[in-house]
Design a protein around this motif. Structure first.
Motif, PDB file in Angstrom:
ATOM      1  N   VAL A 197     -25.543  94.030  63.468  1.00 16.23           N
ATOM      2  CA  VAL A 197     -24.702  93.807  62.053  1.00 16.23           C
ATOM      3  C   VAL A 197     -23.484  92.885  62.254  1.00 16.23           C
ATOM      4  O   VAL A 197     -23.195  92.218  61.680  1.00 16.23           O
ATOM      5  N   LEU A 198     -22.612  93.343  63.616  1.00 23.58           N
ATOM      6  CA  LEU A 198     -21.467  92.654  63.901  1.00 23.58           C
ATOM      7  C   LEU A 198     -22.062  91.231  64.023  1.00 23.58           C
ATOM      8  O   LEU A 198     -21.075  90.265  63.845  1.00 23.58           O
ATOM      9  N   ALA A 199     -22.954  90.761  64.921  1.00 25.87           N
ATOM     10  CA  ALA A 199     -23.185  89.741  65.523  1.00 25.87           C
ATOM     11  C   ALA A 199     -23.889  88.735  64.115  1.00 25.87           C
ATOM     12  O   ALA A 199     -23.745  87.325  64.401  1.00 25.87           O
ATOM     13  N   GLY A 200     -24.130  89.191  63.068  1.00 26.70           N
ATOM     14  CA  GLY A 200     -24.680  88.660  61.999  1.00 26.70           C
ATOM     15  C   GLY A 200     -23.537  87.657  61.530  1.00 26.70           C
ATOM     16  O   GLY A 200     -23.648  86.223  61.144  1.00 26.70           O
ATOM     17  N   LEU A 201     -22.279  88.358  61.508  1.00 28.13           N
ATOM     18  CA  LEU A 201     -21.172  87.372  61.184  1.00 28.13           C
ATOM     19  C   LEU A 201     -20.949  86.126  62.250  1.00 28.13           C
ATOM     20  O   LEU A 201     -20.474  85.225  61.762  1.00 28.13           O
ATOM     21  N   VAL A 202     -21.061  86.695  63.502  1.00 27.64           N
ATOM     22  CA  VAL A 202     -20.703  85.528  64.389  1.00 27.64           C
ATOM     23  C   VAL A 202     -21.622  84.323  64.216  1.00 27.64           C
ATOM     24  O   VAL A 202     -21.452  83.233  64.338  1.00 27.64           O
ATOM     25  N   VAL A 203     -22.963  84.561  63.910  1.00 26.84           N
ATOM     26  CA  VAL A 203     -23.970  83.548  64.157  1.00 26.84           C
ATOM     27  C   VAL A 203     -23.639  82.875  62.818  1.00 26.84           C
ATOM     28  O   VAL A 203     -23.917  81.538  62.827  1.00 26.84           O
ATOM     29  N   VAL A 204     -23.418  83.340  61.758  1.00 30.64           N
ATOM     30  CA  VAL A 204     -23.240  82.566  60.161  1.00 30.64           C
ATOM     31  C   VAL A 204     -22.035  81.682  60.539  1.00 30.64           C
ATOM     32  O   VAL A 204     -21.660  80.639  59.904  1.00 30.64           O
ATOM     33  N   CYS A 205     -20.902  82.373  60.965  1.00 28.55           N
ATOM     34  CA  CYS A 205     -19.750  81.484  61.158  1.00 28.55           C
ATOM     35  C   CYS A 205     -19.723  80.561  62.204  1.00 28.55           C
ATOM     36  O   CYS A 205     -19.089  79.371  61.986  1.00 28.55           O
ATOM     37  N   ALA A 206     -20.570  80.684  63.177  1.00 32.57           N
ATOM     38  CA  ALA A 206     -20.759  79.525  64.284  1.00 32.57           C
ATOM     39  C   ALA A 206     -21.659  78.371  63.710  1.00 32.57           C
ATOM     40  O   ALA A 206     -21.406  77.369  63.995  1.00 32.57           O
ATOM     41  N   VAL A 207     -22.680  78.507  62.640  1.00 35.82           N
ATOM     42  CA  VAL A 207     -23.600  77.766  62.154  1.00 35.82           C
ATOM     43  C   VAL A 207     -22.438  76.922  60.816  1.00 35.82           C
ATOM     44  O   VAL A 207     -22.855  75.684  60.737  1.00 35.82           O
ATOM     45  N   ARG A 208     -21.593  77.696  60.354  1.00 35.88           N
ATOM     46  CA  ARG A 208     -20.877  77.097  59.132  1.00 35.88           C
ATOM     47  C   ARG A 208     -20.228  75.642  59.602  1.00 35.88           C
ATOM     48  O   ARG A 208     -20.460  74.688  58.735  1.00 35.88           O
ATOM     49  N   PRO A 209     -19.409  75.462  60.643  1.00 42.39           N
ATOM     50  CA  PRO A 209     -18.926  73.932  60.732  1.00 42.39           C
ATOM     51  C   PRO A 209     -19.718  72.882  60.889  1.00 42.39           C
ATOM     52  O   PRO A 209     -19.504  71.883  60.230  1.00 42.39           O
ATOM     53  N   PRO A 210     -21.079  72.980  61.484  1.00 49.33           N
ATOM     54  CA  PRO A 210     -22.005  71.854  61.546  1.00 49.33           C
ATOM     55  C   PRO A 210     -22.209  71.752  59.995  1.00 49.33           C
ATOM     56  O   PRO A 210     -22.568  70.397  59.735  1.00 49.33           O
ATOM     57  N   LEU A 211     -22.661  72.737  59.291  1.00 50.09           N
ATOM     58  CA  LEU A 211     -22.869  72.308  57.901  1.00 50.09           C
ATOM     59  C   LEU A 211     -22.064  71.766  57.135  1.00 50.09           C
ATOM     60  O   LEU A 211     -22.130  70.898  56.192  1.00 50.09           O
ATOM     61  N   VAL A 212     -20.829  72.184  57.281  1.00 47.79           N
ATOM     62  CA  VAL A 212     -19.573  71.612  56.512  1.00 47.79           C
ATOM     63  C   VAL A 212     -19.512  70.264  56.937  1.00 47.79           C
ATOM     64  O   VAL A 212     -19.159  69.187  56.152  1.00 47.79           O
ATOM     65  N   TRP A 213     -19.410  69.877  58.135  1.00 44.39           N
ATOM     66  CA  TRP A 213     -19.530  68.496  58.704  1.00 44.39           C
ATOM     67  C   TRP A 213     -20.575  67.878  58.164  1.00 44.39           C
ATOM     68  O   TRP A 213     -20.365  66.406  57.651  1.00 44.39           O
ATOM     69  N   ALA A 214     -21.862  68.231  58.028  1.00 47.08           N
ATOM     70  CA  ALA A 214     -22.836  67.408  57.370  1.00 47.08           C
ATOM     71  C   ALA A 214     -22.680  67.132  56.112  1.00 47.08           C
ATOM     72  O   ALA A 214     -22.998  65.947  55.578  1.00 47.08           O
ATOM     73  N   ALA A 215     -22.337  68.166  55.290  1.00 52.11           N
ATOM     74  CA  ALA A 215     -21.805  68.011  54.101  1.00 52.11           C
ATOM     75  C   ALA A 215     -21.177  66.888  53.394  1.00 52.11           C
ATOM     76  O   ALA A 215     -21.317  66.093  52.629  1.00 52.11           O
ATOM     77  N   GLU A 216     -19.993  67.051  54.545  1.00 51.78           N
ATOM     78  CA  GLU A 216     -18.940  66.009  54.276  1.00 51.78           C
ATOM     79  C   GLU A 216     -19.217  64.735  54.577  1.00 51.78           C
ATOM     80  O   GLU A 216     -18.904  63.640  53.907  1.00 51.78           O
ATOM     81  N   HIS A 217     -20.201  64.480  55.341  1.00 49.57           N
ATOM     82  CA  HIS A 217     -20.873  62.966  55.748  1.00 49.57           C
ATOM     83  C   HIS A 217     -22.004  62.584  54.792  1.00 49.57           C
ATOM     84  O   HIS A 217     -22.610  61.761  55.233  1.00 49.57           O
ATOM     85  N   GLY A 218     -22.338  63.257  53.928  1.00 50.40           N
ATOM     86  CA  GLY A 218     -23.364  63.007  53.056  1.00 50.40           C
ATOM     87  C   GLY A 218     -24.831  63.159  53.545  1.00 50.40           C
ATOM     88  O   GLY A 218     -25.662  62.640  53.007  1.00 50.40           O
ATOM     89  N   LEU A 219     -24.957  64.063  54.679  1.00 48.92           N
ATOM     90  CA  LEU A 219     -26.213  64.084  55.418  1.00 48.92           C
ATOM     91  C   LEU A 219     -27.293  64.973  54.390  1.00 48.92           C
ATOM     92  O   LEU A 219     -28.563  64.541  54.710  1.00 48.92           O
ATOM     93  N   ASP A 220     -26.662  65.621  53.649  1.00 46.65           N
ATOM     94  CA  ASP A 220     -27.461  66.449  52.677  1.00 46.65           C
ATOM     95  C   ASP A 220     -27.950  65.684  51.674  1.00 46.65           C
ATOM     96  O   ASP A 220     -29.047  65.749  51.124  1.00 46.65           O
ATOM     97  N   ALA A 221     -27.334  64.601  51.328  1.00 48.05           N
ATOM     98  CA  ALA A 221     -27.388  63.607  50.262  1.00 48.05           C
ATOM     99  C   ALA A 221     -28.871  62.962  50.576  1.00 48.05           C
ATOM    100  O   ALA A 221     -29.776  62.171  49.651  1.00 48.05           O
ATOM    101  N   ARG A 222     -29.106  62.906  51.859  1.00 47.19           N
ATOM    102  CA  ARG A 222     -30.166  61.878  52.383  1.00 47.19           C
ATOM    103  C   ARG A 222     -31.578  62.507  52.470  1.00 47.19           C
ATOM    104  O   ARG A 222     -32.385  62.349  52.589  1.00 47.19           O
ATOM    105  N   VAL A 223     -31.508  64.132  52.063  1.00 51.21           N
ATOM    106  CA  VAL A 223     -32.761  64.760  52.079  1.00 51.21           C
ATOM    107  C   VAL A 223     -33.375  64.703  50.853  1.00 51.21           C
ATOM    108  O   VAL A 223     -32.568  64.879  49.716  1.00 51.21           O
ATOM    109  N   PRO A 224     -34.696  64.061  50.471  1.00 52.86           N
ATOM    110  CA  PRO A 224     -35.043  63.935  49.183  1.00 52.86           C
ATOM    111  C   PRO A 224     -35.142  65.234  48.399  1.00 52.86           C
ATOM    112  O   PRO A 224     -35.096  66.322  48.983  1.00 52.86           O
TER     113      PRO A 224
END
Length: 487
Positions: free
Chosen positions: A279-306
């Motif tokens: 249960v505790l580790a679930g928060l660690v995993v999601v927090c660790a994944v969040r920065p790359p996702l934020v970076w990808a969204a800010e650089h428009g990588l998600d917009a390239r997905v059909p």
């Protein structure tokens, strides 16, 4: 306000009375007081102070160096209090208020947690809730043989436990409403409850030190989703404004993601230790994944997905998560797996009827720990245990005289049967006192505890002080071992 150190005047920064960190600190401190006074927590005041002082000293030193200011370490004290609230060092006893057992573990965990806030950062903010990260690292590195998290189950419903829930809910409403974080907590709880429900419905079981049986299915689900520890996690750890999204919709996604991830990590684990760390580790995993996702969204990588691919992913996401929960839970689905019994049920078919001699069973008492596990039927069950123990000893004695191991197997099992007839005696002990107690494995704190009877009296003319270990099978208590006090 300034404070002179040597020849230098340093500004002093104190928190405002409106600072939500003070309100959160008051809530957690109130829970600590309830745990020490009424809930029997195996945590000393000294261990709490070690966590608080470690975090305060590190934080104040860093800020003094960086800002040339003396800052009241409000956030650091929350980190230290969070570590102390969850971390337990094996061997610490309730009531030993100034025990320094494992002080270095508390100091290291609190120090790691506090330093992670300054070292593991993304765009000027910490990535993971500090106390959460420190606790997960501590539990994974040291394991259940040295440390354990706070139990899911805090005891039977009582006035004190109702007060704890009240303190948690009032404190959470005061803090989360001001910061508008309550929807994120509810998103976590909803996703976690549904995900864990899928795992539980498939027959998930864990062992827990507060239950003499495997905790399975609906019981497992209810105990976990209503656990005060889970409420603390969802109301005060997930809602850290420095490590969670700042916008309403991302907050909902964040909370729900933590709920699903925590359930997914807990699904294959068969011990309460594993489930709590998951249960505790679930928060660690999601927090660790969040920065790359934020970076990808800010650089428009998600917009390239059909768009078609996004729609397809959304359609398969829920079935995929459900299937993952079911598959991940396969190792913990069998209630017999990992929960061994020493008794062969078939052997009881040959158990003879035995007449219990008058006066051979004294008044039987029940320890507080046993009473909390059994509940209202504790006294009746204790009497049955005592009578079955006397019957088992009589059958064992008869079997020893006739060298009949099959007869012995109807009364004794486990180590007692393996050493038969070495421990058998011709005369029934004269019992003076009997108390039903819980027996724990010192080498495996997460093992299911067993029942025993601590008995004093005399045997063959000599004083006796023994603990008889018992196991129930098909409504009969069978003797499995005897622990003699050699003092």
């Amino acid at each position: 306000m300034t404070w002179r150190i040597g020849a230098v005047d340093y500004p002093v920064r104190l928190p405002s009375v409106r600072d939500p960190r003070l309100h959160l600190a008051a809530t957690i401190t109130s829970i600590q007081v309830m745990g020490q006074a009424f809930l029997g927590w195996e945590l000393s005041i000294a261990q709490i102070l070690v966590c608080l002082l470690t975090c305060a000293v590190i934080e104040m030193s860093l800020l003094l160096h960086e800002r040339r200011e003396i800052v009241w370490p409000a956030s650091a004290l929350l980190t230290g209090n969070g570590v102390a609230l969850v971390l337990r060092y094996n061997g610490t006893e309730h009531g030993d208020w100034w025990s320094m057992q494992g002080w270095y573990v508390f100091a290291a965990t609190a120090g790691l947690a506090l330093l992670s806030k300054h070292l593991v950062r993304f765009r000027g903010k910490p990535v993971v809730n500090p106390s959460n990260l420190g606790l997960v690292v501590c539990f994974l590195l040291l394991g259940t043989g040295i440390v354990n998290p706070l139990d899911f189950w805090w005891g039977p419903l009582s006035v004190e436990l109702v007060a704890v829930y009240g303190i948690l809910l009032v404190g959470a409403l005061v803090v989360t409403r001001r910061l508008r974080l309550l929807p994120m907590s509810l998103a976590f709880w909803g996703a976690f409850a549904v995900s864990l429900g899928v795992v539980s419905a498939s027959g998930h079981c864990i062992s827990a030190r507060w239950s003499v049986d495997p905790v399975c299915g609906a019981d497992f689900w209810w105990i976990v989703v209503t656990s005060p520890e889970v409420l603390i996690f969802m109301l005060f750890m997930i809602t850290d404004p420095m490590t969670s999204p700042s916008s309403p919709r991302p907050r909902l996604v964040f909370g729900a993601s933590v709920g699903v991830m925590s359930a997914l990590l807990a699904a294959p684990l068969q011990t309460e230790f594993g489930a709590k760390v998951a249960v505790l580790a679930g928060l660690v995993v999601v927090c660790a994944v969040r920065p790359p996702l934020v970076w990808a969204a800010e650089h428009g990588l998600d917009a390239r997905v059909p768009a078609a691919l996004k729609s397809a992913a959304a359609v398969v996401a829920v079935p995929l998560v459900l299937a993952s929960l079911v598959v991940a839970g396969l190792p913990a689905r069998d209630p017999g797996a990992g929960f061994e019994t020493a008794v062969a049920a078939a052997a009881l078919a040959g158990r003879p009827s035995v007449s219990i001699p008058a006066g051979s069973v004294p008044t039987v008492t029940v320890s507080e720990e046993v009473a909390s596990v059994i509940g209202d039927s504790a006294d009746d069950e204790a009497g049955r245990m005592a009578r079955d123990l006397v019957a088992s000893l009589l059958i064992e004695s008869r079997a020893a005289r006739s060298d009949d191991e099959s007869l012995a197997a109807s009364a004794i099992a486990g180590r007692r049967l393996e050493t038969f007839p070495r421990q058998a005696t011709s005369d029934l002990p004269e019992f003076s006192t009997m108390e039903v107690v819980l027996l724990r494995d010192p080498e495996d704190p997460q093992a299911i505890p067993r029942f025993g009877i601590h008995a004093t009296g005399s045997r063959s003319g000599a004083a006796m002080d023994s603990v008889f270990e018992l196991e129930e099978v098909q409504g009969t208590w069978v003797l499995t071992d005897e622990h003699v006090d050699s003092a």
